[in-house]
Each structure stands twice: as C-alpha cells, then as structure tokens.
Design an enzyme around this catalytic site. Structure first.
Site, PDB file in Angstrom:
ATOM      1  N   LYS A 109      27.939  23.434 -12.166  1.00 41.19           N
ATOM      2  CA  LYS A 109      28.523  22.546 -11.154  1.00 41.19           C
ATOM      3  C   LYS A 109      29.146  23.331 -10.001  1.00 41.19           C
ATOM      4  CE  LYS A 109      30.298  18.994  -9.167  1.00 41.19           C
ATOM      5  NZ  LYS A 109      29.662  17.789  -8.701  1.00 41.19           N
TER       6      LYS A 109
ATOM      7  N   CYS B  21      34.845  17.500  -2.282  1.00 40.64           N
ATOM      8  CA  CYS B  21      34.169  18.393  -3.231  1.00 40.64           C
ATOM      9  C   CYS B  21      33.918  19.805  -2.691  1.00 40.64           C
ATOM     10  CB  CYS B  21      32.854  17.763  -3.663  1.00 40.64           C
ATOM     11  SG  CYS B  21      33.098  16.134  -4.386  1.00 40.64           S
TER      12      CYS B  21
HETATM   13  C1  UGA Z   1      28.754  16.779  -2.897  1.00 41.73           C
HETATM   14  C2  UGA Z   1      27.403  17.182  -3.532  1.00 41.73           C
HETATM   15  O1  UGA Z   1      26.360  16.982  -2.575  1.00 41.73           O
HETATM   16  C3  UGA Z   1      27.119  16.362  -4.776  1.00 41.73           C
HETATM   17  O2  UGA Z   1      25.915  16.818  -5.380  1.00 41.73           O
HETATM   18  C4  UGA Z   1      28.289  16.518  -5.752  1.00 41.73           C
HETATM   19  O3  UGA Z   1      28.112  15.722  -6.910  1.00 41.73           O
HETATM   20  C5  UGA Z   1      29.576  16.103  -5.073  1.00 41.73           C
HETATM   21  O4  UGA Z   1      29.779  16.909  -3.889  1.00 41.73           O
HETATM   22  C6  UGA Z   1      30.704  16.301  -6.040  1.00 41.73           C
HETATM   23  O5  UGA Z   1      30.975  17.442  -6.403  1.00 41.73           O
HETATM   24  O6  UGA Z   1      31.271  15.314  -6.526  1.00 41.73           O
HETATM   25  P1  UGA Z   1      29.632  14.774  -1.339  1.00 41.73           P
HETATM   26  O7  UGA Z   1      30.789  15.679  -1.084  1.00 41.73           O
HETATM   27  O8  UGA Z   1      29.903  13.382  -1.776  1.00 41.73           O
HETATM   28  O9  UGA Z   1      28.660  15.422  -2.478  1.00 41.73           O
HETATM   29  O10 UGA Z   1      28.758  14.654  -0.005  1.00 41.73           O
HETATM   30  P2  UGA Z   1      27.595  15.555   0.666  1.00 41.73           P
HETATM   31  O11 UGA Z   1      26.511  14.645   1.069  1.00 41.73           O
HETATM   32  O12 UGA Z   1      27.242  16.714  -0.164  1.00 41.73           O
HETATM   33  O13 UGA Z   1      28.321  16.072   2.007  1.00 41.73           O
HETATM   34  C7  UGA Z   1      29.409  16.997   1.967  1.00 41.73           C
HETATM   35  C8  UGA Z   1      29.713  17.487   3.367  1.00 41.73           C
HETATM   36  O14 UGA Z   1      28.664  18.329   3.848  1.00 41.73           O
HETATM   37  C9  UGA Z   1      29.858  16.369   4.400  1.00 41.73           C
HETATM   38  O15 UGA Z   1      30.940  16.675   5.255  1.00 41.73           O
HETATM   39  C10 UGA Z   1      28.556  16.409   5.170  1.00 41.73           C
HETATM   40  O16 UGA Z   1      28.662  15.920   6.486  1.00 41.73           O
HETATM   41  C11 UGA Z   1      28.254  17.894   5.143  1.00 41.73           C
HETATM   42  N1  UGA Z   1      26.807  18.227   5.300  1.00 41.73           N
HETATM   43  C12 UGA Z   1      25.920  17.856   4.355  1.00 41.73           C
HETATM   44  C13 UGA Z   1      26.402  18.943   6.420  1.00 41.73           C
HETATM   45  O17 UGA Z   1      27.226  19.293   7.299  1.00 41.73           O
HETATM   46  N2  UGA Z   1      25.079  19.261   6.549  1.00 41.73           N
HETATM   47  C14 UGA Z   1      24.158  18.907   5.616  1.00 41.73           C
HETATM   48  O18 UGA Z   1      22.955  19.250   5.800  1.00 41.73           O
HETATM   49  C15 UGA Z   1      24.578  18.187   4.501  1.00 41.73           C
END
Ligand code: UGA
Length: 421
Positions: A186, A242
């Site tokens: 994780k 996260c």
């Molecule tokens: C993240 C992980 O993606 C999940 O797999 C995990 O289960 C979760 O954390 C957790 O540990 O509970 P989450 O934080 O809900 O999920 O959302 P994400 O979609 O991963 O985005 C996280 C951040 O990264 C956001 O601020 C988003 O805008 C940013 N991001 C994401 C980017 O800047 N670029 C990208 O290409 C993708």
C-alpha cells in the site's frame, strides 16, 4: 456481494445519518448503494462495537491513520480499536478474522495481533490479515467493485481461506502475500503514483522553459505500455488525504528502518514547488497580488468529491489571501467544507461559478471538475474585468478559450493569447 455488513463508528452523528440512508460525504453512487443494501436488509449501522464483533466472522478495521507533526503515522486509532475489539472478543465468540484496511506502516499487523492477545480474554481464536484498499475518492464505488487486484496478506492459511470467500464474487486477480508484504504494498503503491505525478510535474517545468508541450510529452510517454498514461497528468501537484500523508509516512518508515528513501523526499519537494511555480506565474502576470480580484474555480483536492484535505487549491487561496488579493472561490460540492477550512481568511465562497468571476482580473482553475470545462466562456468573458485564465489542471482547450477572447496560461504548455485587432 451478498454479505451481511454491520458498520460501526464512534461518531453517533454519522451512524444516525447512515441509518437514515444518508451518506455523510459526497461520493457519486455511494448513497444509492447504501440505500439499496439497506432495503435488502444486508447493511446496518450501529455504535455498539461489542455487538458488531460478536455477530461477525470477519472484522474490518478502517480507522484513520493521520500524519503526526514529524511525518510519522499516528497509529493511536488503530491501537484503540484493536483494544476495543479485544475487549469484545470472548472464547465463545468463535473464530474471527481481524482485517486491517487502514493504511499502516509495515509490521503494524503484528502489533495489532499482540494488542488483541494482551487485552482479550484467554482462549480467543483469531487471526490478523492485511487487506489494503486501493479505491480513489470520486470514483470509489466503481474502483471498489472493479479493482485491478485484491491484495490479501496473512500468515494463516485458515484466515486466507475466509478472505478468499469474502472476495469470491469479485472478478479480479487475488495476490496472496504474507502479512507484512501486503502492508508494504500500500505505501509503495501510493508513493509510486505520487512519484509519477511529481515526475510529470518536473517535466512540465522543463516544458515551460523550453516551449515544449507537456500534454504531448505525456502522451508520448504513456503510449509505452511499460510507463502507461495513468497518473501522468501535470497540474498543481497532488493533494488529498492519501498521497501527501503516505509519501511522508513511507519516508518516515524507511528512515526508521535505517534505509533513507531520498527519492521520495524529492517527490515531495517537486510537489511543493509545483504550486509555488504556478503562484509565481500569476504574480508575474499581475505584478502585485494586493487588491487584485482573483476568482478560483475548484476547492476540492480533486473532482467529484467534497474533500478538501491537503487540497492544493485551498493552499493557493490561502497564499493569495495572505498577499491581500481579493479571492472569491467556487466549488460545486466542497463549498461547505471550504467555508470551514478557510474561515480564518478573507476568501469569499460563492454559490455560483459565474457570480464568482464577476469583475475578476484572473480566473484560476484549481480542480478538474467537468462543469468548468463546459462553462460558457463568452459569459465568463463579459463578467470578468480582465480576460485572463490560469488553468492549473490543463482542463481547457487553449484554442477555444483564446477564441472567446481570453489570455490563457496553463501548466507545462505555452501561454496563448487572442489575436490583436
Ligand atoms: C489515492 C490512490 O489513487 C488510491 O489508489 C488509494 O486507494 C487512495 O489514494 C488511498 O490511499 O486511499 P485519492 O487520493 O482518492 O486516491 O485520489 P487520486 O485520484 O489518486 O488523486 C490524488 C491527487 O493526485 C489529486 O490531488 C489529483 O488531482 C492528483 N493527480 C492525480 C494528479 O495531479 N495527476 C494525475 O495524473 C493523477
């Protein structure tokens, strides 16, 4: 999946809301799922942990593991709930599988096991399993129901068998590991995803200086199956409850084990710099921020959620407010949380995206909500004092906003300007 689920929380407000079929957070599809399963009498809510433990074969621990000031993981909720589970266990309860769903440092499972043994009565029969969760906020239901993989870590074949029954109707590969490897997967997975984002954000800085286009560079990278296009979107940096916490946590865990993970320290630095670079560009454009009217679209840490924890947008609003800019902000779902989160600032939260841009000298797009991409930019242009957009999520098509009369700045792409008459 047909299991009977009894959810426990010590926040009685949440239990009351959920018992009425109301979801305490905004998450697409979740309320309908809750209501359907309640109607089918498979899903129930209680504040009574002893009852939940007594009635269940499998007990999932899903409590927060927030960061402490030094970046280490606060495991006090895990410890507390382990004790509560232990005190609810009796030898007449039968065999229980205690599953850790929370993100925890490697080897926490052994401590949970020890704690339960210490506080439970003699002769209780249980095993501890690690089953990390990989869903994302905003698409949690679909991620949960259609996972890429299910990781089950246990040193007990008996517990492994039970867990495989729990997940038997999921169409996903199950990776069976020992307890500690599952825990480590994780932190390693979240840190790797954060690393990918910081990588493309570092590339975006090079693009800005060299005139290359980060979207094209990311497309070129992503087509290589070994790299993949996922999590290669340049922007303001990662936020949420996260990635920031888990990268910090992993750095701390590695330091504590005597194997410093300096690569992740750089991932964090790039993430912080990304917002600073963006703010500098806004400052350069406006010369001084003081008394400038700035509209911000998006306050949630990402689209499709009302969560503002570690939201880069909130940080940006705070920084601009500190420099005495007049900041007005709008978010389709996170307004209530943002009002509380920004209560000590002068930032005004607007109810309407168009009202938010009235008389503004800059529109900043900080969260990638679909409704911002579909906005009527002709109307936005009429309402704004100056036609300047800073798109921190590369959400808009440069050509169409420039056609609507805007000067358009984004991340890792050339700025675009309307043709002079
Ligand atoms: C993240 C992980 O993606 C999940 O797999 C995990 O289960 C979760 O954390 C957790 O540990 O509970 P989450 O934080 O809900 O999920 O959302 P994400 O979609 O991963 O985005 C996280 C951040 O990264 C956001 O601020 C988003 O805008 C940013 N991001 C994401 C980017 O800047 N670029 C990208 O290409 C993708």
């Amino acid at each position: 999946m047909g299991h009977n689920v009894l959810c426990v929380d010590n926040d009685s407000r949440k239990i009351t809301m959920l018992s009425e079929g109301k979801c305490p957070i905004y998450e697409p599809g979740l309320e309908e799922l809750i209501q359907r399963n309640m109607a089918e009498k498979r899903l129930n809510f209680t504040s009574d942990i002893a009852r939940a433990v007594a009635e269940s074969d499998v007990v999932f621990i899903a409590v927060p593991t927030p960061p402490q000031v030094d970046g280490s993981v606060d495991l006090s909720y895990i410890e507390e709930v382990s004790r509560e589970i232990a005190e609810s266990l009796t030898s007449s309860c039968g065999y229980k599988v205690i599953v850790d769903k929370s993100t925890v440092p490697v080897s926490t499972g052994s401590k949970v096991m020890q704690t339960i043994k210490t506080y439970a009565s003699e002769g209780v029969d249980f095993d501890v399993v690690s089953n990390p969760e990989f869903l994302r906020e905003g698409c949690a239901v679909s991620d949960l129901l259609h996972p890429d993989r299910i990781v089950i870590g246990s040193d007990s074949p008996r517990a492994m068998k039970v867990m495989k029954q729990v997940y038997q109707s999921f169409d996903a590969p199950i990776l069976e590991t020992d307890l500690h490897s599952a825990e480590l997967i994780k932190h390693a997975a979240n840190s790797f995803l954060a690393l990918k984002i910081s990588y493309i954000n570092a590339v975006s800085a090079v693009c800005e200086r060299s005139g290359a286009d980060v979207e094209l560079v990311a497309a070129g990278l992503g087509l290589d199956k070994r790299i993949s296009s996922h999590f290669l979107r340049a922007g303001l940096g990662y936020g949420g409850s996260c990635f920031p916490k888990d990268v910090k946590g992993f750095i701390h865990i590695s330091d504590a084990l005597g194997v410093p993970f300096d690569l992740l320290k750089e991932v964090e630095r790039i993430n912080q710099r990304q917002m600073e670079r963006f703010l500098n560009r806004i400052r350069e454009r406006l010369w001084v921020l003081r008394n400038k009217k700035i509209a911000v679209w998006g306050l949630a840490f990402k689209q499709n959620t009302d969560d503002i924890r570690e939201s880069v947008s909130i940080k940006l609003c705070r920084r601009m407010d500190e420099e005495q800019a007049i900041v007005r902000a709008y978010d389709p779902q996170a307004a209530a949380n943002a009002s509380r989160g920004l209560a000590d600032t002068h930032v005004e939260i607007c109810r309407d995206m168009y009202e938010c841009v009235r008389d503004a000298e800059v529109l900043v797009i900080a969260t990638e909500w679909e409704e911002f991409a579909c906005a009527d930019f002709g109307r936005v242009r009429e309402l704004m004092h100056l036609p300047v957009i800073f798109d921190g999520r590369n959400l808009l098509e440069a050509e169409s906003v420039v056609r609507a009369g805007f000067e358009y700045h984004s991340v890792g792409r050339r700025s675009a300007y309307p043709a002079k008459n």
